[in-house]
Enzyme design. Structure first.
Site, PDB file in Angstrom:
ATOM      1  N   SER A 136       4.412 -15.630   7.437  1.00 39.72           N
ATOM      2  CA  SER A 136       5.324 -14.486   7.379  1.00 39.72           C
ATOM      3  C   SER A 136       5.703 -13.993   8.761  1.00 39.72           C
ATOM      4  CB  SER A 136       4.686 -13.347   6.581  1.00 39.72           C
ATOM      5  OG  SER A 136       5.624 -12.309   6.427  1.00 39.72           O
ATOM      6  N   GLY A 141       1.670  -4.466   5.568  1.00 37.97           N
ATOM      7  CA  GLY A 141       1.295  -3.074   5.343  1.00 37.97           C
ATOM      8  C   GLY A 141       1.930  -2.125   6.330  1.00 37.97           C
ATOM      9  N   SER A 142       3.211  -2.341   6.660  1.00 33.60           N
ATOM     10  CA  SER A 142       3.871  -1.501   7.671  1.00 33.60           C
ATOM     11  C   SER A 142       5.160  -0.870   7.169  1.00 33.60           C
ATOM     12  CB  SER A 142       4.198  -2.334   8.910  1.00 33.60           C
ATOM     13  OG  SER A 142       3.017  -2.873   9.426  1.00 33.60           O
ATOM     14  N   GLY A 143       5.465  -1.021   5.896  1.00 33.97           N
ATOM     15  CA  GLY A 143       6.663  -0.377   5.353  1.00 33.97           C
ATOM     16  C   GLY A 143       7.883  -1.271   5.296  1.00 33.97           C
ATOM     17  N   LEU A 144       7.739  -2.537   5.734  1.00 37.17           N
ATOM     18  CA  LEU A 144       8.910  -3.431   5.717  1.00 37.17           C
ATOM     19  C   LEU A 144       8.892  -4.367   4.508  1.00 37.17           C
ATOM     20  CD1 LEU A 144       9.316  -4.309   9.525  1.00 37.17           C
ATOM     21  CD2 LEU A 144      10.341  -2.437   8.211  1.00 37.17           C
ATOM     22  N   GLY A 145       8.115  -3.997   3.488  1.00 35.57           N
ATOM     23  CA  GLY A 145       8.169  -4.729   2.223  1.00 35.57           C
ATOM     24  C   GLY A 145       7.477  -6.086   2.240  1.00 35.57           C
ATOM     25  N   SER A 146       6.367  -6.196   2.976  1.00 34.90           N
ATOM     26  CA  SER A 146       5.675  -7.496   3.030  1.00 34.90           C
ATOM     27  C   SER A 146       5.142  -7.896   1.655  1.00 34.90           C
ATOM     28  CB  SER A 146       4.534  -7.481   4.059  1.00 34.90           C
ATOM     29  OG  SER A 146       3.458  -6.683   3.613  1.00 34.90           O
ATOM     30  N   SER A 147       4.674  -6.905   0.877  1.00 34.68           N
ATOM     31  CA  SER A 147       4.096  -7.258  -0.429  1.00 34.68           C
ATOM     32  C   SER A 147       5.183  -7.791  -1.365  1.00 34.68           C
ATOM     33  CB  SER A 147       3.388  -6.053  -1.057  1.00 34.68           C
ATOM     34  OG  SER A 147       4.299  -4.998  -1.273  1.00 34.68           O
ATOM     35  N   ASP A 204      11.630  -2.633  -3.872  1.00 40.23           N
ATOM     36  CA  ASP A 204      11.321  -3.588  -2.798  1.00 40.23           C
ATOM     37  C   ASP A 204      11.537  -5.032  -3.261  1.00 40.23           C
ATOM     38  OD1 ASP A 204      10.612  -1.337  -1.445  1.00 40.23           O
ATOM     39  OD2 ASP A 204       8.517  -1.873  -1.114  1.00 40.23           O
TER      40      ASP A 204
HETATM   41  N1  LIG Z   1       1.918 -12.790   4.079  1.00 43.75           N
HETATM   42  C1  LIG Z   1       0.982 -12.234   3.311  1.00 43.75           C
HETATM   43  N2  LIG Z   1      -0.161 -12.898   3.051  1.00 43.75           N
HETATM   44  C2  LIG Z   1      -1.104 -12.325   2.266  1.00 43.75           C
HETATM   45  N3  LIG Z   1      -1.033 -11.101   1.721  1.00 43.75           N
HETATM   46  C3  LIG Z   1       0.083 -10.407   1.955  1.00 43.75           C
HETATM   47  C4  LIG Z   1       1.152 -10.931   2.758  1.00 43.75           C
HETATM   48  N4  LIG Z   1       2.130 -10.009   2.794  1.00 43.75           N
HETATM   49  C5  LIG Z   1       1.693  -8.953   2.063  1.00 43.75           C
HETATM   50  N5  LIG Z   1       0.472  -9.184   1.549  1.00 43.75           N
HETATM   51  C6  LIG Z   1      -0.287  -8.277   0.664  1.00 43.75           C
HETATM   52  O1  LIG Z   1       0.410  -7.038   0.599  1.00 43.75           O
HETATM   53  C7  LIG Z   1      -0.377  -5.971   1.156  1.00 43.75           C
HETATM   54  C8  LIG Z   1       0.528  -4.998   1.890  1.00 43.75           C
HETATM   55  O2  LIG Z   1       1.336  -4.373   0.949  1.00 43.75           O
HETATM   56  P1  LIG Z   1       1.804  -2.875   1.073  1.00 43.75           P
HETATM   57  O3  LIG Z   1       2.675  -2.629  -0.088  1.00 43.75           O
HETATM   58  O4  LIG Z   1       0.650  -1.964   1.269  1.00 43.75           O
HETATM   59  O5  LIG Z   1       2.672  -2.835   2.443  1.00 43.75           O
HETATM   60  P2  LIG Z   1       4.147  -3.343   2.705  1.00 43.75           P
HETATM   61  O6  LIG Z   1       4.658  -4.016   1.480  1.00 43.75           O
HETATM   62  O7  LIG Z   1       4.142  -4.108   3.962  1.00 43.75           O
HETATM   63  O8  LIG Z   1       4.929  -1.969   2.958  1.00 43.75           O
HETATM   64  P3  LIG Z   1       5.873  -1.135   1.922  1.00 43.75           P
HETATM   65  O9  LIG Z   1       5.314  -1.351   0.558  1.00 43.75           O
HETATM   66  O10 LIG Z   1       5.727   0.289   2.379  1.00 43.75           O
HETATM   67  O11 LIG Z   1       7.229  -1.670   2.153  1.00 43.75           O
HETATM   68  C9  LIG Z   1      -1.358  -6.672   2.079  1.00 43.75           C
HETATM   69  O12 LIG Z   1      -2.527  -5.890   2.278  1.00 43.75           O
HETATM   70  C10 LIG Z   1      -1.646  -7.964   1.288  1.00 43.75           C
HETATM   71  O13 LIG Z   1      -2.557  -7.734   0.234  1.00 43.75           O
HETATM   72  C1  LIG Z   2       6.933   4.050  -1.461  1.00 42.17           C
HETATM   73  C2  LIG Z   2       7.895   3.193  -2.257  1.00 42.17           C
HETATM   74  O1  LIG Z   2       8.913   4.052  -2.789  1.00 42.17           O
HETATM   75  C3  LIG Z   2       8.619   2.190  -1.380  1.00 42.17           C
HETATM   76  C4  LIG Z   2       7.731   1.281  -0.589  1.00 42.17           C
HETATM   77  O2  LIG Z   2       8.541   0.424   0.194  1.00 42.17           O
HETATM   78  C5  LIG Z   2       7.151   2.529  -3.381  1.00 42.17           C
HETATM   79  C6  LIG Z   2       8.051   1.932  -4.455  1.00 42.17           C
HETATM   80  O3  LIG Z   2       9.196   2.328  -4.599  1.00 42.17           O
HETATM   81  O4  LIG Z   2       7.543   1.071  -5.183  1.00 42.17           O
HETATM   82 MG   LIG Z   3       4.698  -3.074  -0.376  1.00 44.35          MG
END
Ligand SMILES: Nc1ncnc2c1ncn2[C@@H]1O[C@H](COP(=O)(O)OP(=O)(O)OP(=O)(O)O)[C@@H](O)[C@H]1O
Ligand SMILES: C[C@@](O)(CCO)CC(=O)[O-]
Ligand SMILES: [Mg+2]
Length: 387
Positions: A136, A141-147, A204
């Site tokens: 990736s 876990g920084s708000g850019l939608g990695s999950s 997301d």
């Molecule tokens: N490349 C990856 N490899 C493994 N796990 C990942 C990967 N990307 C995301 N994840 C999973 O998603 C979690 C982060 O999700 P989280 O929703 O907390 O943050 P985000 O998606 O980066 O931010 P946001 O939801 O605010 O946009 C990680 O702790 C991990 O479990």
């Molecule tokens: C915080 C939130 O609104 C956005 C996270 O990127 C959660 C969601 O909509 O699922």
């Molecule tokens: Mg997320």
């Protein structure tokens, strides 16, 4: 044969958290991707394994196929064309499979991503031996939608392996997925997001699936075409946080103060609708473009104030806001907040010198700055040779 998929991260221009409670939100894809590659192996009966490699973290997890099949065969899948939710009973069985991999304590936050993987894999492809590799460009876990990007890329690659995606395999390079298949993979990705976020709104995974820019409300998307150049500085405070916990915190506050919080969510809904209108209205000259940028800045500031009301700002976010305000630039957190990333609108007429100055001041606080391309393609797949 190797099947690859990639899915973009996103920024939320307006409406995070409130969107979970039914408000309008506006989001756009960014040109940072999560990649998933799947190589299904011919079955050998004795030595069959499912392996997941998280390349960036230098971690690999592996299960004998029999070990997965034994508890999960009761699920009755695979059913690639009917996205289903993971029941509490299945969740328990999957969590046990994840636990036995002994993820190091410092990286335990990855467990939810691995859980989502096992659910999506067994539901869509069943018990085929394979090696799955994830890389990736997104900070986790920084708000850019990695999950969401992870779940969309898993779903796209798995559906392509299960022959549920109809594309010309003779074509080279990244292929855009057809409309009805996008809907299917978005539904699967949402099921994966549920295992990571608890109660996601779906914004997301939807923006990662479809790309470009979307307005989203109560599970429904409207595609938006921006009629203005949108340049955003993204500042990563590098303060770790977890979307699931932040979303749960807002719901608890809503239970304590339902009337006040519903007024906050209504205000965010109006901001999202107005912001979408501003972005879409054509600007025939520089003067009207300036006026539109000023409106956007004001709407972003108002949204940030309401996010503070929801309790999802953070001292590090406030430092970014104060720093950018010195240069008369408007900012708001993006994604779940609590740390993570902050967006700053860079108006068209802003000089490069000012941009350099603000970046260098933010970086001197220990933050990381980037300017990402906004509004590119959503999920794409690629067969055979890498690209
Ligand atoms: N490349 C990856 N490899 C493994 N796990 C990942 C990967 N990307 C995301 N994840 C999973 O998603 C979690 C982060 O999700 P989280 O929703 O907390 O943050 P985000 O998606 O980066 O931010 P946001 O939801 O605010 O946009 C990680 O702790 C991990 O479990
Ligand atoms: C915080 C939130 O609104 C956005 C996270 O990127 C959660 C969601 O909509 O699922
Ligand atoms: Mg997320």
């Amino acid at each position: 044969m190797e099947v690859k998929a990639r899915a973009p991260g996103k920024i939320i221009l307006s409406g995070e958290h409130a969107v979970v409670h039914g408000s309008t939100a506006v989001a756009a894809s960014i040109d940072l991707y999560t990649y998933v590659s799947i190589q299904v192996h011919p079955s050998t009966e004795n030595d069959d394994r499912l392996t997941l490699q998280l390349k960036d973290m230098a971690l690999a997890f592996s299960w004998p196929i029999g070990r997965i099949k034994e508890p999960l065969s009761s699920l009755g899948g695979p059913f690639p064309s009917t996205p289903t939710s993971c029941s509490t009973a299945s969740m328990k069985l999957i969590l046990a499979l994840v636990e036995e991999q002994n993820i190091p304590e410092a990286k335990i936050s990855l467990a939810s991503g691995v859980t989502a993987f096992l659910w999506l894999y067994t539901s869509i492809l069943g018990f085929k031996p394979a090696t799955v590799v994830v890389t990736s460009e997104l900070p986790l876990g920084s708000g850019l939608g990695s999950s969401a990007a992870l779940c969309v890329a898993f779903s796209a690659a798995l559906l392509a392996c299960s022959d549920s995606v109809n594309v010309d395999m003779k074509q080279q390079g990244w292929l855009i997925v057809g409309e009805s298949e996008l809907e299917l993979l978005n539904k699967w990705a949402f099921e994966g997001e549920k295992l990571i976020h608890g109660k996601p709104s779906g914004i997301d995974n939807t923006v990662s699936t479809y790309g470009n820019m979307i307005k989203f409300r109560s599970g429904n998307l409207t595609r938006i075409k921006s009629s203005m150049p949108l340049k955003m500085l993204i500042t990563n405070t590098k303060v770790g946080r977890n979307t699931k916990a932040l979303v749960a915190g807002v719901s608890e506050r809503t239970l304590r103060h339902p009337d006040a919080m519903n007024s906050v969510f209504n205000a965010v809904d109006s901001i999202g609708k107005e912001l979408a209108n501003v972005i879409q209205t054509p600007a025939p000259d520089d003067l009207s473009l300036n006026a539109k940028e000023e409106k956007l800045e004001e709407l972003m500031e108002m949204n940030q104030g309401l996010l503070q009301c929801m309790g999802v700002s953070h001292a590090s976010i406030e430092t970014v806001l104060r720093t950018t305000l010195k240069y008369k630039l408007a900012s708001k957190l993006t994604g779940a907040g609590g740390g993570g990333c902050v967006l700053t609108l860079l108006p068209t007429l802003l000089s490069g010198t000012i941009v350099d100055k603000v970046i260098s001041e933010l970086e001197s606080c220990g933050f990381q700055c980037l300017i990402a391309g906004i509004g590119g393609n959503g999920a794409e797949i690629c067969f055979g040779a890498s690209s």
